[in-house]
Structures are given as structure tokens and as C-alpha cells.
Design a protein around this motif. Structure first.
Motif, mmCIF file in Angstrom:
data_model
loop_
_atom_site.group_PDB
_atom_site.id
_atom_site.type_symbol
_atom_site.label_atom_id
_atom_site.label_comp_id
_atom_site.label_asym_id
_atom_site.label_seq_id
_atom_site.Cartn_x
_atom_site.Cartn_y
_atom_site.Cartn_z
ATOM 1 N N MET A 168 32.962 36.675 32.014
ATOM 2 C CA MET A 168 31.922 37.672 31.814
ATOM 3 C C MET A 168 30.694 37.079 31.122
ATOM 4 O O MET A 168 29.557 37.403 31.454
ATOM 5 C CB MET A 168 32.471 38.849 31.002
ATOM 6 N N ARG A 169 30.947 36.193 30.147
ATOM 7 C CA ARG A 169 29.818 35.579 29.435
ATOM 8 C C ARG A 169 28.973 34.728 30.362
ATOM 9 O O ARG A 169 27.740 34.755 30.322
ATOM 10 C CB ARG A 169 30.328 34.716 28.273
ATOM 11 N N ASP A 170 29.641 33.951 31.234
ATOM 12 C CA ASP A 170 28.929 33.025 32.110
ATOM 13 C C ASP A 170 28.442 33.687 33.391
ATOM 14 O O ASP A 170 27.628 33.113 34.123
ATOM 15 C CB ASP A 170 29.839 31.840 32.471
ATOM 16 N N GLY A 171 28.960 34.871 33.682
ATOM 17 C CA GLY A 171 28.597 35.522 34.932
ATOM 18 C C GLY A 171 29.153 34.817 36.147
ATOM 19 O O GLY A 171 28.666 34.997 37.267
ATOM 20 N N ASN A 172 30.202 34.022 35.958
ATOM 21 C CA ASN A 172 30.834 33.274 37.048
ATOM 22 C C ASN A 172 31.998 34.090 37.593
ATOM 23 O O ASN A 172 33.082 34.129 36.999
ATOM 24 C CB ASN A 172 31.314 31.909 36.538
ATOM 25 N N LEU A 173 31.787 34.739 38.714
ATOM 26 C CA LEU A 173 32.803 35.616 39.286
ATOM 27 C C LEU A 173 33.747 34.881 40.240
ATOM 28 O O LEU A 173 34.536 35.524 40.936
ATOM 29 C CB LEU A 173 32.138 36.779 40.014
ATOM 30 N N ALA A 174 33.671 33.561 40.265
ATOM 31 C CA ALA A 174 34.589 32.809 41.124
ATOM 32 C C ALA A 174 36.036 33.027 40.706
ATOM 33 O O ALA A 174 36.954 32.962 41.535
ATOM 34 C CB ALA A 174 34.240 31.322 41.077
ATOM 35 N N LYS A 175 36.255 33.292 39.414
ATOM 36 C CA LYS A 175 37.613 33.527 38.919
ATOM 37 C C LYS A 175 38.053 34.983 39.075
ATOM 38 O O LYS A 175 39.202 35.308 38.783
ATOM 39 C CB LYS A 175 37.700 33.136 37.432
ATOM 40 N N ASN A 176 37.152 35.828 39.538
ATOM 41 C CA ASN A 176 37.512 37.223 39.766
ATOM 42 C C ASN A 176 38.219 37.321 41.119
ATOM 43 O O ASN A 176 37.713 37.894 42.079
ATOM 44 C CB ASN A 176 36.265 38.107 39.734
ATOM 45 N N ILE A 177 39.408 36.762 41.163
ATOM 46 C CA ILE A 177 40.113 36.541 42.417
ATOM 47 C C ILE A 177 40.566 37.862 43.034
ATOM 48 O O ILE A 177 40.704 38.875 42.352
ATOM 49 C CB ILE A 177 41.333 35.624 42.195
ATOM 50 N N THR A 178 40.797 37.822 44.342
ATOM 51 C CA THR A 178 41.346 38.979 45.040
ATOM 52 C C THR A 178 42.848 39.040 44.794
ATOM 53 O O THR A 178 43.560 38.058 45.000
ATOM 54 C CB THR A 178 41.057 38.895 46.543
ATOM 55 N N VAL A 179 43.313 40.178 44.349
ATOM 56 C CA VAL A 179 44.734 40.357 44.034
ATOM 57 C C VAL A 179 45.495 40.670 45.314
ATOM 58 O O VAL A 179 45.035 41.446 46.150
ATOM 59 C CB VAL A 179 44.920 41.482 43.001
ATOM 60 N N ALA A 180 46.664 40.068 45.457
ATOM 61 C CA ALA A 180 47.493 40.265 46.641
ATOM 62 C C ALA A 180 48.749 41.043 46.269
ATOM 63 O O ALA A 180 49.155 41.093 45.103
ATOM 64 C CB ALA A 180 47.857 38.917 47.268
ATOM 65 N N GLY A 181 49.373 41.646 47.265
ATOM 66 C CA GLY A 181 50.621 42.363 47.042
ATOM 67 C C GLY A 181 51.693 41.457 46.480
ATOM 68 O O GLY A 181 51.877 40.333 46.946
ATOM 69 N N GLY A 182 52.390 41.935 45.460
ATOM 70 C CA GLY A 182 53.424 41.137 44.812
ATOM 71 C C GLY A 182 52.934 40.331 43.632
ATOM 72 O O GLY A 182 53.747 39.742 42.903
#
Length: 267
Positions: A168-182
């Protein structure tokens, strides 16, 4: 009268197509899997309406056509597949099949640890890590910045740690990964440090980002009447578990589980 009946049928057909398009738009990114409960209907064919659960092998059993593989497909693709099988089998001409996902069991993520509402949440559309944390009520006051995601991969599991605050501080959303089932999402407890000795409020405190010794002293309420900033010590456990005693300087950064000791003044 016959013309009126045909007009009504045509109108209902348009409504059904519109409803199907709406469902497809809402569920276009849902992938069916074992445990999902489907409500299947065919326009003007009430005998073909049923509620069925997808088996562990990803199949369902449907009237007239028998076993149908729907696992790994979207509801829209499964609709087209069933309609095609009904038509090629000679049972119906241009059937309009509609599938509603009554229970989405296969595509769920577990959110555990320091969140306000831990539990299992359905992924009824593409959701990012931040989206799923929001479903769980966000990070609880005792929660830390590190989020661990464990997911099954071929041949085992994969573990990834995301620093939410840093993202959030860096504004780097690359780590805001898509969550998968399981997937299993675990929010760790915030790290702590301890301060004792001649301070106003000796206790444990949340270790914020880049907390220094002098800041820790302030969090402990400052020196008591007998306390002194001279000779403060930090007790820190190293990687093999041995406790080291270090001289504490004002600008030294604390680490998780550090213990700050404030001495009594000799004068």
C-alpha cells in the motif's frame, strides 16, 4: 388466439435469453468444480429441471443424456454443452438451457488468523487478495502487515508472503494477486516488543514499522522518576535461540520480540 399465444411465447423466449445473458455476464469467470450445486432448467421443459451436485470427477448426471463433464467449465459453457447434447441426441430442437450456481463449493478461499471475520468465502468472480480480505472484514487490530498465501500446485503446495503495508505504501499492486479456489490466506499476528524496568507503563507493545528505542521508550510512557536513558539494554534472541544482550542506542531499530530494559538511575 393462436397469434397471441405465439407472441407470448416469443416474448418469454426473449426474456429467457436476456436472463441467460445477464447470468453469463455475472458468472462468466466462475469455473465449476466438485461440490458445486447447480440448478438446471430448460425452457418449456419442466421435466428437465433439477438440482444436482457436481461429483468429485467433475461430472453430473442429466436426464436423457446421462453423464456430462462440467468441471473446469463456466456455467455458460456447460449450458451450451448440455443444449448441444440434447439437440444432437434428437431429444429437443434448439433447447434453451439455463444454469444457476446455487452453491459454489469448489471455488472458495479460507481466510484465517487476525481478520475480523475468519471463514470460507466463495469466489463467485475474479477476486484479488485485497478483495478477499475485505470480505473477511479486513485485518483485525491485532493483525500484522504480513499475509501468507498457501495454495495447492501440482506435486505439492506453494507458500507466498505478501507485505500488505509495504504494497500500500509503495502503490505496487503486483503483489495483489488473484485468489484461486482452495487458497488459504493467513493474516499473522502483529509482531511485539517488550519494555520493562524503570518506565511508566512496562508492558508489551505492537512493533510498528521502523520503531526505534527512543520511540519504544515513549510508548512505555517515558522514564519513571528513578529511570535513566543511560545503560539501556536490548535482549534479543538470535537465529539459534541464544539470547544476546546489546547496548541500546536511541536510534537503534527494534526487531520482533525484542526486550528493552531501562535501568534505575544511581543518583
Amino acid at each position: 388466439m393462436k397469434i397471441m399465444i405465439n407472441l407470448i411465447k416469443n416474448f418469454l423466449t426473449v426474456l429467457l435469453v436476456f436472463a441467460t445473458i445477464h447470468v453469463d455476464a455475472a458468472e462468466s469467470d466462475i469455473v465449476l468444480g466438485p461440490g458445486d450445486v447447480l440448478r438446471i432448467s430448460v425452457f418449456e421443459q419442466p421435466d428437465l429441471s433439477l438440482e444436482v451436485r457436481v461429483s468429485e470427477s467433475g461430472t453430473i448426471t442429466y436426464p436423457l443424456i446421462g453423464e456430462v463433464k462440467v468441471g473446469g467449465q463456466t456455467p455458460a459453457a456447460a449450458e451450451r454443452k448440455i443444449a448441444g447434447m440434447l439437440e444432437t441426441g434428437g431429444y429437443l430442437r434448439s433447447p434453451h438451457v439455463n444454469i444457476i450456481v446455487a452453491q459454489l463449493q469448489s471455488q472458495q478461499a479460507s481466510v484465517l488468523g487476525q481478520v475480523n471475520r475468519p471463514g470460507r468465502y466463495p469466489l463467485d468472480s475474479a477476486k484479488s487478495l485485497a478483495d478477499v480480505l475485505a470480505l473477511a472484514g479486513g485485518v483485525a487490530p491485532e493483525g500484522g502487515d504480513l499475509i501468507t498465501i498457501v495454495r495447492k500446485v501440482e506435486g505439492g503446495t506453494n507458500r507466498e508472503v505478501v507485505d500488505l503495508a509495504s504494497m500500500m505504501r509503495d502503490g505496487n499492486l503486483a503483489k495483489n494477486i488473484t485468489v484461486a479456489g482452495g487458497d488459504i490466506i493467513y493474516v499473522e499476528r502483529a509482531p511485539r516488543f517488550y519494555i520493562y524496568g524503570e518506565v511508566q507503563r512496562p508492558s508489551q507493545y505492537r512493533l510498528e514499522h521502523n520503531t526505534t528505542v527512543i520511540q519504544a521508550l515513549a510508548m512505555g510512557g517515558g522514564l519513571s522518576l528513578r529511570g535513566t536513558e543511560k545503560g539501556m539494554k536490548i535482549k534479543r534472541r538470535d537465529s539459534v535461540g541464544t539470547i544476546q544482550v546489546l547496548d541500546a542506542k536511541h536510534d537503534d531499530l527494534l526487531q520482533p520480540d525484542d526486550v528493552v530494559y531501562v535501568k534505575e538511575s544511581l543518583f
